[in-house]
Enzyme design. Structure first.
Site, mmCIF file in Angstrom:
data_model
loop_
_atom_site.group_PDB
_atom_site.id
_atom_site.type_symbol
_atom_site.label_atom_id
_atom_site.label_comp_id
_atom_site.label_asym_id
_atom_site.label_seq_id
_atom_site.Cartn_x
_atom_site.Cartn_y
_atom_site.Cartn_z
ATOM 1 N N LYS A 1 -10.264 -4.729 -12.792
ATOM 2 C CA LYS A 1 -11.750 -4.951 -10.873
ATOM 3 C C LYS A 1 -11.761 -3.392 -10.807
ATOM 4 O O LYS A 1 -11.305 -2.632 -11.071
ATOM 5 C CB LYS A 1 -10.319 -5.662 -9.937
ATOM 6 C CG LYS A 1 -11.063 -5.615 -8.715
ATOM 7 C CD LYS A 1 -10.127 -6.304 -8.073
ATOM 8 C CE LYS A 1 -10.648 -6.264 -6.110
ATOM 9 N NZ LYS A 1 -9.829 -5.377 -5.326
ATOM 10 N N LYS B 1 1.478 -1.751 -0.029
ATOM 11 C CA LYS B 1 -0.189 0.513 0.585
ATOM 12 C C LYS B 1 0.769 0.944 0.210
ATOM 13 O O LYS B 1 0.304 2.178 -0.375
ATOM 14 C CB LYS B 1 -0.787 -0.496 0.995
ATOM 15 C CG LYS B 1 -2.213 0.259 0.672
ATOM 16 C CD LYS B 1 -3.509 0.598 1.580
ATOM 17 C CE LYS B 1 -4.831 0.553 0.723
ATOM 18 N NZ LYS B 1 -5.729 0.466 2.257
ATOM 19 N N LYS C 1 -12.328 2.672 -6.558
ATOM 20 C CA LYS C 1 -12.517 3.501 -7.209
ATOM 21 C C LYS C 1 -11.186 4.225 -7.156
ATOM 22 O O LYS C 1 -11.043 4.886 -8.241
ATOM 23 C CB LYS C 1 -12.505 4.323 -5.376
ATOM 24 C CG LYS C 1 -13.383 4.657 -4.928
ATOM 25 C CD LYS C 1 -14.007 4.429 -3.538
ATOM 26 C CE LYS C 1 -14.031 3.982 -2.802
ATOM 27 N NZ LYS C 1 -13.525 4.366 -1.137
#
Ligand code: SF4
Length: 328
Positions: free
Chosen positions: A195, A114, A198
């Site tokens: 996929k 991340k 957002k």
């Protein structure tokens, strides 16, 4: 007979899309009939990556509550609450931080991934590193037996099990080790075939207006082989067909797949069928969302009642925790 407890939450960091509905919310709705379900808005979690701009959190929290109810969660059957209103989560997070080896947190795969993904943000913070710990506190404070997850998230639950075990070993057996309640989530693709997410800007949001949804599906990517209506295609290569598999009936899926392969149906007509079926799912949600947006008292009441109920359980657990740790 006491039902077993299930715990799950969602971050209040923006709008929900069809992928969230099909992947998580619908499952939550099913589970509320079988288990003692605790569902929460994880507003503190949204700070782990979004601490620099908190202007949208309140609105996102409200919107998430609206989506919970619009999707079919029933506050008479499950407990719906807001994480930041139950300070015991923070207390347990702090106490767990005393016993959790740093290496356990550093080796969580999503920690590095991340950070790479969100390079523009400064995520070298304790809050971000400690995310799995807060998540663990969220789960074990309710002594939940199950956490609904997809197969790829099972390793994420492992650290919560390890921390619960460590606490139990050092102090006293208080926490059950949370187990994965495995769910097969259908993969929902976005309008560009990746996929639905957002961050890819390819999502159909529950808050989108009907016109916007129609427009998004109309302009969706199709099998590139079908340039003209007379070109034969392969539905498996078309994101539109991937959505048909989720939203359309078996007969309609056969009809469009056959029509695609034989050039018997054009992409415009194929998408019209999908629009009709997506609308069927979204219309009740739109109606409910509109009602709820104009009922702040009802929303507050749901949040207040759920939070009070959850707080009672959290307080009882913390009483046991403080006692086990020899605190005042
Ligand atoms: S007919 Fe439907 S499934 Fe086939 S390429 Fe066109 S939109 Fe996709």
């Amino acid at each position: 007979m006491n039902k077993e407890r299930v715990l799950s939450g969602m971050q209040s960091s923006g709008k929900l899309h069809l992928g969230n509905l099909v992947g998580a919310l619908r499952n939550w709705v099913r589970l509320q009939d079988q288990y003692d379900c605790f569902y929460f808005v994880a507003d503190w979690h949204s700070l782990t990556t979004g601490y620099a701009d908190t202007s949208g959190i309140k609105e996102s929290t409200k919107d998430l509550l609206i989506n919970f109810l619009a999707a079919g969660l029933d506050p008479e059957k499950c407990t719906i609450f807001i994480q930041s209103r139950i300070l015991e989560h923070a207390e347990l997070h702090l106490l767990l931080s005393m016993i959790t080896p740093l290496g356990w947190l550093e080796r969580v795969p999503t920690y590095k991934e991340k950070q790479q993904e969100l390079k523009e943000k400064d995520l070298a913070t304790y809050g971000f590193l400690g995310y799995p710990l807060l998540q663990t506190a969220d789960i074990i404070i309710y002594r939940a037996k199950y956490v609904p997850v997809g197969i790829d998230q099972v390793p994420h639950l492992e650290i919560s099990r390890e921390i619960a075990r460590r606490f139990n070993n050092i102090y006293k057996e208080i926490f059950p080790e949370p187990e994965a309640l495995l769910t097969e989530f259908p993969k929902v693709v976005g309008v560009d075939g990746r996929k639905m997410s957002k961050s890819y800007d390819n999502a159909i949001y529950l808050s989108d207006e009907p016109k916007t949804v129609e427009q998004k599906i109309r302009t969706m990517v199709t099998d590139p082989a079908r340039v003209k209506k007379t070109d034969k295609g392969d539905p498996e290569l078309s994101p539109v067909y991937q959505l048909h598999k989720i939203f359309s009936s078996k007969e309609e899926q056969e009809e469009v797949a056959g029509g695609c392969r034989t050039a018997g149906i054009g992409c415009i007509d194929c998408k019209k069928i999908l629009i009709k079926n997506v609308f069927k799912v979204m219309e009740p949600i739109w109606t409910k969302r509109n009602e709820l947006r104009n009922s702040p008292d009802l929303l507050n009441d749901v949040a207040d009642r759920g939070t009070a109920k959850a707080k009672k359980v959290a307080e009882e657990t913390m009483r046991l925790v403080r006692e086990a740790m020899g605190l005042y």
